[in-house]
Design an enzyme around this catalytic site. Structure first.
Site, short mmCIF file in Angstrom:
data_model
loop_
_atom_site.label_atom_id
_atom_site.label_comp_id
_atom_site.label_asym_id
_atom_site.label_seq_id
_atom_site.Cartn_x
_atom_site.Cartn_y
_atom_site.Cartn_z
N ASP A 173 -44.55 30.88 27.44
CA ASP A 173 -44.68 30.56 26.02
C ASP A 173 -46.08 30.03 25.76
O ASP A 173 -46.77 29.62 26.69
CB ASP A 173 -43.63 29.53 25.60
CG ASP A 173 -43.36 29.57 24.10
OD1 ASP A 173 -42.69 30.52 23.64
OD2 ASP A 173 -43.83 28.66 23.38
N TYR A 175 -44.46 41.70 8.30
CA TYR A 175 -43.54 41.55 9.43
C TYR A 175 -42.75 42.84 9.65
O TYR A 175 -42.63 43.31 10.78
CB TYR A 175 -42.59 40.38 9.15
CG TYR A 175 -41.63 40.07 10.28
CD1 TYR A 175 -42.00 39.24 11.33
CD2 TYR A 175 -40.33 40.57 10.26
CE1 TYR A 175 -41.11 38.93 12.35
CE2 TYR A 175 -39.43 40.26 11.27
CZ TYR A 175 -39.82 39.45 12.31
OH TYR A 175 -38.94 39.15 13.31
N LYS A 198 -43.03 45.07 13.03
CA LYS A 198 -41.88 45.37 13.87
C LYS A 198 -41.61 46.87 13.95
O LYS A 198 -41.14 47.37 14.98
CB LYS A 198 -40.65 44.63 13.33
CG LYS A 198 -40.68 43.14 13.59
CD LYS A 198 -40.76 42.79 15.07
CE LYS A 198 -40.47 41.33 15.35
NZ LYS A 198 -40.53 41.01 16.79
N ASP A 223 -51.03 32.88 25.82
CA ASP A 223 -51.10 33.46 24.48
C ASP A 223 -51.12 34.97 24.68
O ASP A 223 -52.08 35.52 25.24
CB ASP A 223 -52.38 32.98 23.80
CG ASP A 223 -52.61 33.62 22.43
OD1 ASP A 223 -51.81 34.49 22.02
OD2 ASP A 223 -53.61 33.25 21.77
#
Length: 260
Positions: free
Chosen positions: A50, A165, A169, A72
């Site tokens: 993470d 978004y 996606k 990252d």
């Protein structure tokens, strides 16, 4: 090779003996953290990754079969270091589950450049880089399985979701299929999970009215759980899905089956 490589591989479970890199393993009750825990329960050893630092606590809670790594995924240097760490720690990489992402709710009436860049860099560039370096790690040992996390918003539009978004996606779906086609000959399978509204930790803070509306969109009349998303990811990563590649599976309770 590091001391962690001496950790014995569990002999039982859907993912027994597998080594998995899982991104987006932040705080508890998120899809990434739940997926990492389930993979260990199913016999895998996990590199829990993470950007936040929360992966340290999550890995500690899971136990010795999970080791943390901070990265990252929009930085190729850090992604390369992640897979180098996984190979040094466990000697191989069999699975990548790419859960890392940023929230997709509408931020302003019009999309700003900052919103576009924040969303697309993580979801598109991050998916590209993690998949690229996963293939490099997997191919020399005969292949492996990649599971990207997309979204039900990649298929259709919801007024609560940022157009950036949804577009990003949709790009994850395309990258999933492209990597599946280009690297199938190397034994690498690539699929995606497309969650519908899921009651992960951040969504428990959704206002009651919005929660009821979003939950009602599913044909099952309820939100999904992180565990339900993780179970599908585990199947796709396992040898039981050995002839399954290049597909995007909506895990949405029937949301995308509706006409509106």
């Amino acid at each position: 090779m590091s001391q962690q490589s001496a950790t014995p591989a569990p002999k039982h479970g859907l993912l027994a003996g597998k080594v998995a890199v899982i991104t987006g393993v932040g705080a508890a009750e998120t899809i990434g953290a739940v997926t990492a825990g389930l993979f260990v329960e199913e016999g895998a050893r996990v590199v829990a990754t993470d950007i936040s630092g929360a992966q340290n606590e999550t890995a500690a809670e899971i136990g010795p079969a999970a080791v943390p790594f901070q990265a990252d995924i929009t930085s190729e240097e850090q992604v390369a270091a992640l897979f180098a760490f996984a190979l040094d720690t466990y000697g191989r990489v069999d699975i990548l589950v790419n859960v890392a992402g940023v929230p997709g709710s509408r931020r302003t009436p019009e999309i700003t450049v900052e919103e576009y860049e924040a969303i697309s860099s993580t979801h598109l560039l991050g998916t590209l880089l993690t998949n690229k370096h996963a293939v490099r790690a997997m191919a020399p040992t005969g292949g492996g399985a990649i599971v990207n996390f997309s979204s039900a918003a990649s298929f259709n539009i919801d007024e609560r979701i940022s157009p950036a978004y949804s577009a990003a996606k949709s790009g994850v779906n395309s990258l999933t299929k492209s990597f599946a086609v280009h690297h199938g000959g190397q034994g690498v399978r690539v699929n995606a999970v497309a969650p519908g509204f899921t009651l992960s930790k951040k969504n428990t803070r959704v206002p009651a009215e919005a929660l009821a509306q979003l939950s009602g969109k599913a044909a099952l009349g309820r939100p999904g759980t992180p565990q339900e998303q993780a179970q599908v990811a585990a199947f796709l990563a396992s040898d039981r899905a050995s002839f399954l590649t290049g597909v995007v599976i909506p895990v949405d309770g029937g949301w995308t089956a509706r006409l509106a």
